[in-house]
Motif scaffolding. Sequence first.
Motif, PDB file in Angstrom:
ATOM      1  N   ASP A 111      -4.022  -5.093  -2.470  1.00 20.49           N
ATOM      2  CA  ASP A 111      -2.383  -5.848  -1.787  1.00 20.49           C
ATOM      3  C   ASP A 111      -1.816  -7.055  -3.852  1.00 20.49           C
ATOM      4  OD1 ASP A 111      -4.427  -7.374  -3.310  1.00 20.49           O
ATOM      5  OD2 ASP A 111      -4.957  -9.122  -1.039  1.00 20.49           O
ATOM      6  N   GLN A 112      -2.269  -5.709  -4.447  1.00 22.21           N
ATOM      7  CA  GLN A 112      -1.181  -6.085  -6.015  1.00 22.21           C
ATOM      8  C   GLN A 112      -1.161  -4.945  -6.112  1.00 22.21           C
ATOM      9  OE1 GLN A 112      -5.382  -9.188  -6.872  1.00 22.21           O
ATOM     10  NE2 GLN A 112      -4.060  -8.098  -8.606  1.00 22.21           N
ATOM     11  N   TYR A 113       0.194  -5.034  -7.395  1.00 22.17           N
ATOM     12  CA  TYR A 113       0.233  -3.687  -7.714  1.00 22.17           C
ATOM     13  C   TYR A 113       0.993  -4.543  -9.703  1.00 22.17           C
ATOM     14  CZ  TYR A 113       5.315  -5.685  -6.534  1.00 22.17           C
ATOM     15  OH  TYR A 113       6.100  -6.656  -6.320  1.00 22.17           O
TER      16      TYR A 113
ATOM     17  N   THR B  88       0.593  -1.294   0.045  1.00 20.89           N
ATOM     18  CA  THR B  88       0.034  -0.322  -0.104  1.00 20.89           C
ATOM     19  C   THR B  88       0.914   1.567  -0.004  1.00 20.89           C
ATOM     20  OG1 THR B  88      -0.302  -0.633   2.292  1.00 20.89           O
ATOM     21  CG2 THR B  88      -2.020  -1.400   1.004  1.00 20.89           C
ATOM     22  N   SER B  89       1.824   1.388   0.590  1.00 21.66           N
ATOM     23  CA  SER B  89       3.044   2.403   0.817  1.00 21.66           C
ATOM     24  C   SER B  89       3.292   2.432  -0.875  1.00 21.66           C
ATOM     25  CB  SER B  89       4.065   1.914   1.820  1.00 21.66           C
ATOM     26  OG  SER B  89       3.744   2.466   3.213  1.00 21.66           O
ATOM     27  N   LEU B  90       3.769   1.329  -1.540  1.00 19.39           N
ATOM     28  CA  LEU B  90       4.350   1.404  -2.684  1.00 19.39           C
ATOM     29  C   LEU B  90       3.553   1.985  -3.761  1.00 19.39           C
ATOM     30  CD1 LEU B  90       6.580   0.232  -4.474  1.00 19.39           C
ATOM     31  CD2 LEU B  90       4.749  -1.302  -5.276  1.00 19.39           C
ATOM     32  N   LEU B  91       1.877   1.874  -3.652  1.00 25.60           N
ATOM     33  CA  LEU B  91       1.337   2.060  -4.324  1.00 25.60           C
ATOM     34  C   LEU B  91       1.131   4.212  -3.827  1.00 25.60           C
ATOM     35  CD1 LEU B  91      -1.464  -0.305  -4.109  1.00 25.60           C
ATOM     36  CD2 LEU B  91      -0.020  -0.456  -5.819  1.00 25.60           C
ATOM     37  N   GLN B  92       1.214   4.508  -2.292  1.00 28.66           N
ATOM     38  CA  GLN B  92       0.340   5.565  -2.305  1.00 28.66           C
ATOM     39  C   GLN B  92       2.128   6.410  -2.419  1.00 28.66           C
ATOM     40  OE1 GLN B  92       2.782   7.135   0.313  1.00 28.66           O
ATOM     41  NE2 GLN B  92       2.181   9.377   0.381  1.00 28.66           N
ATOM     42  N   PHE B  93       3.327   6.132  -2.674  1.00 31.65           N
ATOM     43  CA  PHE B  93       4.734   6.130  -3.369  1.00 31.65           C
ATOM     44  C   PHE B  93       4.611   7.014  -4.734  1.00 31.65           C
ATOM     45  CE2 PHE B  93       8.168   6.404  -0.129  1.00 31.65           C
ATOM     46  CZ  PHE B  93       7.524   5.864   0.840  1.00 31.65           C
ATOM     47  N   ASN B  94       3.729   5.933  -5.885  1.00 26.51           N
ATOM     48  CA  ASN B  94       3.848   6.146  -6.846  1.00 26.51           C
ATOM     49  C   ASN B  94       3.175   7.083  -7.195  1.00 26.51           C
ATOM     50  OD1 ASN B  94       5.919   4.517  -8.504  1.00 26.51           O
ATOM     51  ND2 ASN B  94       4.952   3.000  -6.448  1.00 26.51           N
ATOM     52  N   ILE B  95       1.666   6.919  -6.686  1.00 30.80           N
ATOM     53  CA  ILE B  95       0.554   7.812  -6.893  1.00 30.80           C
ATOM     54  C   ILE B  95       1.325   9.249  -6.719  1.00 30.80           C
ATOM     55  CG2 ILE B  95      -2.059   9.039  -5.600  1.00 30.80           C
ATOM     56  CD1 ILE B  95      -1.591   6.448  -8.677  1.00 30.80           C
ATOM     57  N   ASN B  96       2.168   9.424  -5.561  1.00 32.31           N
ATOM     58  CA  ASN B  96       2.568  11.149  -5.376  1.00 32.31           C
ATOM     59  C   ASN B  96       3.554  11.588  -5.402  1.00 32.31           C
ATOM     60  OD1 ASN B  96       0.890  12.145  -3.644  1.00 32.31           O
ATOM     61  ND2 ASN B  96       1.150  10.424  -1.566  1.00 32.31           N
TER      62      ASN B  96
ATOM     63  N   PRO C 225      -1.137   1.317  -9.170  1.00 28.37           N
ATOM     64  CA  PRO C 225      -2.108   0.047  -8.885  1.00 28.37           C
ATOM     65  C   PRO C 225      -2.999  -0.499 -10.038  1.00 28.37           C
ATOM     66  CG  PRO C 225      -2.726   2.263  -9.054  1.00 28.37           C
ATOM     67  CD  PRO C 225      -1.670   2.927  -9.504  1.00 28.37           C
ATOM     68  N   ILE C 226      -3.352  -1.783  -9.633  1.00 29.11           N
ATOM     69  CA  ILE C 226      -3.659  -2.687 -10.965  1.00 29.11           C
ATOM     70  C   ILE C 226      -4.751  -1.732 -11.936  1.00 29.11           C
ATOM     71  CG2 ILE C 226      -2.560  -4.539  -9.692  1.00 29.11           C
ATOM     72  CD1 ILE C 226      -6.184  -5.366  -9.648  1.00 29.11           C
ATOM     73  N   TRP C 227      -5.504  -0.555 -11.256  1.00 24.12           N
ATOM     74  CA  TRP C 227      -7.109  -0.236 -11.810  1.00 24.12           C
ATOM     75  C   TRP C 227      -6.053   0.976 -13.445  1.00 24.12           C
ATOM     76  CZ3 TRP C 227      -5.596   5.301 -11.663  1.00 24.12           C
ATOM     77  CH2 TRP C 227      -5.745   5.674 -10.844  1.00 24.12           C
TER      78      TRP C 227
END
Length: 632
Positions: free
Chosen positions: A571-573, A459-467, A555-557
Motif C-alpha cells: 500500500d506504498q510506492y 498493487t496494479s501500479l506495482l504489477q505493471f511496473n514490474i512487468n 515497490p518500496i523494496w
Amino acid sequence: MGFKIIVCLLFLFVQTKSLQLVNSNDESIKLEISVGDQTTISVTLGDAVKISGQIGQSRNLDFPDDCDGAASCILQTDDVNLSIDSIDSGFNISWQTSNTEATLQDCLDLNGSDTNWFGGPEKWEADWPVENVRYRNRIYTTLKGDNGAVAERYWLNSNGGYVFVGDKVPLYVDQNTAVPGSICFIGAATDSYAGRDEVTLVYNLVVKDDAKEAHLHAVNNFLGKPQAHPDEWIIRNPIWTTWAKYKRNISDEVVVAFAQEIADHGFTGQIEIDDFWETCYGSLVFNDNQFANINGTVQALKDLGFTVTLWTHPFVNDDCEEPMQYGESNGYFIKSKNDGSEETSWWNGNPAHHVDFTQEGARKWFTDRLKTLQELHGIDSFKFDAGESDWAPPNPDLNADIEDSPNALTAAYVRTCAEFGGLLEVRSAWRTQDLGIFVRMLDRDSRWTIINGLHSIITSLLQFNINGYGFVLPDMIGGNGYFEQPTAELIVRWTQANTFMPSMQFSFLPWEITSDDFDAVAIVKKFVELHEEYADSILAAMNNSISTGTPVNPPIWWVDPTNPDALKSNDQYLVGEEILVAPIIKKGATSRNIVIPAGTWKDGNDGTIYEGPQTLADYPAPIDVLPFFIKQ
C-alpha cells in the motif's frame, strides 16, 4: 527388523541420483538436479538457494552421468527432449515434443512465508506480493476476464531469482491448486494454441544477489526498456473523460458543458469523448443526432485550453453494414480456425467482427479512417479500448507465426495504436514495453478494496511496473460508479493515492460529490496542483526508466531489497528512487503505519527527517493530508 530398515534405506539411496550443472560464465551459479520419485532442481548462487522446484511432471528421467559438472545437459526420452543450458546468470530449461497431445509441466516452489513473489498478470483481485494467488490451469494469454489485459510471462522473487517463460510457449499457469505452495508452468497445444506441430515448455531461471539486481537483469535481457515517454501535457495535467459521469448519454452540448465546468473550476488538461459517438459501432463516423456540430465542439474545447481525444475500439458490429461489408469482402476480419467463422461478440455488440491487426491491409484500413477523423474534426488522439486476444473468434487464424498466436493480436493492435502519438492510451499489452504510451488499468469499481477498488490501483501500479510498463494510467479517480456512486471521501483519498502516479484521470466532478465535513473541491485541487508541482520528478523517473530500466513507480523494496517489511508492503510506492508515497486507502482512516526503507527521508508535509529502516506507527493523516517523503 533393523536389517529391513537398512535394506529400504539402501534401496532409496540407490534410486536417488544427484548431479550438478555449473554456469559457464559464473562458477558460483549452479543448478542441482536430484532424480528419485520426483525430479527436483534448485538454482544456487554461492551457498544460497534462489529458486527451487520439480520438473518433468511424472516422467521418469535419467540424466547422463556426463552432465555432472558440465555447463549444459541434453536428455532424450521416448517422446520428449530436454536441454538445460547456461545463460548469463542462470540456466535455460527447454522441453520439446512433437507429440501434440502431450502436456509438459514444471513447478517452482513458492517457499511459503519465507519468500515473496512479484509479477504475473493484471488481476481483478489485485494481490501483492503474489505468492498466495490461486490459478487453476489458467490459459496464459491476454484475457478479457479477470482484468487479464497485461500478462507478461515473468515472475520475480525476493531471494533474487526470477523466471521468464518464452513467448512461443503454449502456456498455462496453475498456482497453489494442482500443487499447493507451487506455481506450475504447463505447455499444452489446446484451446487457442491448437494447430501447432509441437509442444514446448521453455523458460529461463536467473539468479542475482537481490530482487532489484535480478529485475534490472530481466529488464535489460528479456522485458526491454521504453524508448520514449508519453506527451508531457497529460503527465502534467489531468485527463477528463465523459464515461463515468455520463456513460453513453453524450452530445455536443453535453461535452462542451462538461469542459466549460472543468475550466470554470480552474482546471485544464485533456477532454476524452467516450462511448457513444459513432453512427454504429465500427463506422468511425460521428452520429449527427448527437454530434451534428462536432467541429464546433472540438474547437470550443480547444478554445478552453484542452486537447481532445476520442474513444475507439477494434470491432465492427454486424448492423454497421458499410464497414462490415467492406471489411468482410477484403478479408480484414479475424476468422476462427475451428469453422472459419468471423463472428465474435463484445460488450457493445453481438454479433460483431474483430479487425485483424496482424494483416497490413487491415491495419491501414483502420488507421486511415482514424486519420480521416483527425483531419476532419481536429481530434488530437484516441483512447483505444479492448485489445485482449480472446475478443477474437475462438482459436483465431492470424497472419502471424502460429507459435506467437494468439498474443500476436494484442501486440499488433497496440503497436498500431501507438502510431497516434503520446496523448493516447491503451488498456492491453503484450511485449510492448518499448512503446512510449500510457497503459490504462482496467475499469475500477467505486469502492475501497483490493478487489478492483482504490487499494488495487496501488498493487496494479506495482504489477505493471514490474512487468516493464511504467507509464501507467490509473483508472478514473473515484472509480466507474457502476454499482454505487463514489463518496467525497473516496474521491479525495483516490486523488491523493493517484497524485504521484504518472497521470491523473477524472470523470466524476469533485464539486458535484461533496461533504459537509470538508471542502472536497479544495482538497482535490490541492493534490492536482501537487501532481503538477512534482511532474518534473515523474518525468525524471520516466527518463531514468528509458535509460536504465528502473521502474517509474517501483515497490518500496526497490531502495531496500532485503528488508522483509518493505518486501511485503502493498500500500506504498515510490517515484523512481526519490519519493516515497503512503496513501490512506481505508474508509474513515485518519492515520496509518508507514514503512520507511533504508536511507534518510524528509517528510513532505512538515519537513521532519526520518532515518530508515523503521516503521512509523499511526502517522497522522487527516482528510487533507497525503503522507509522502523525499529521499535526502
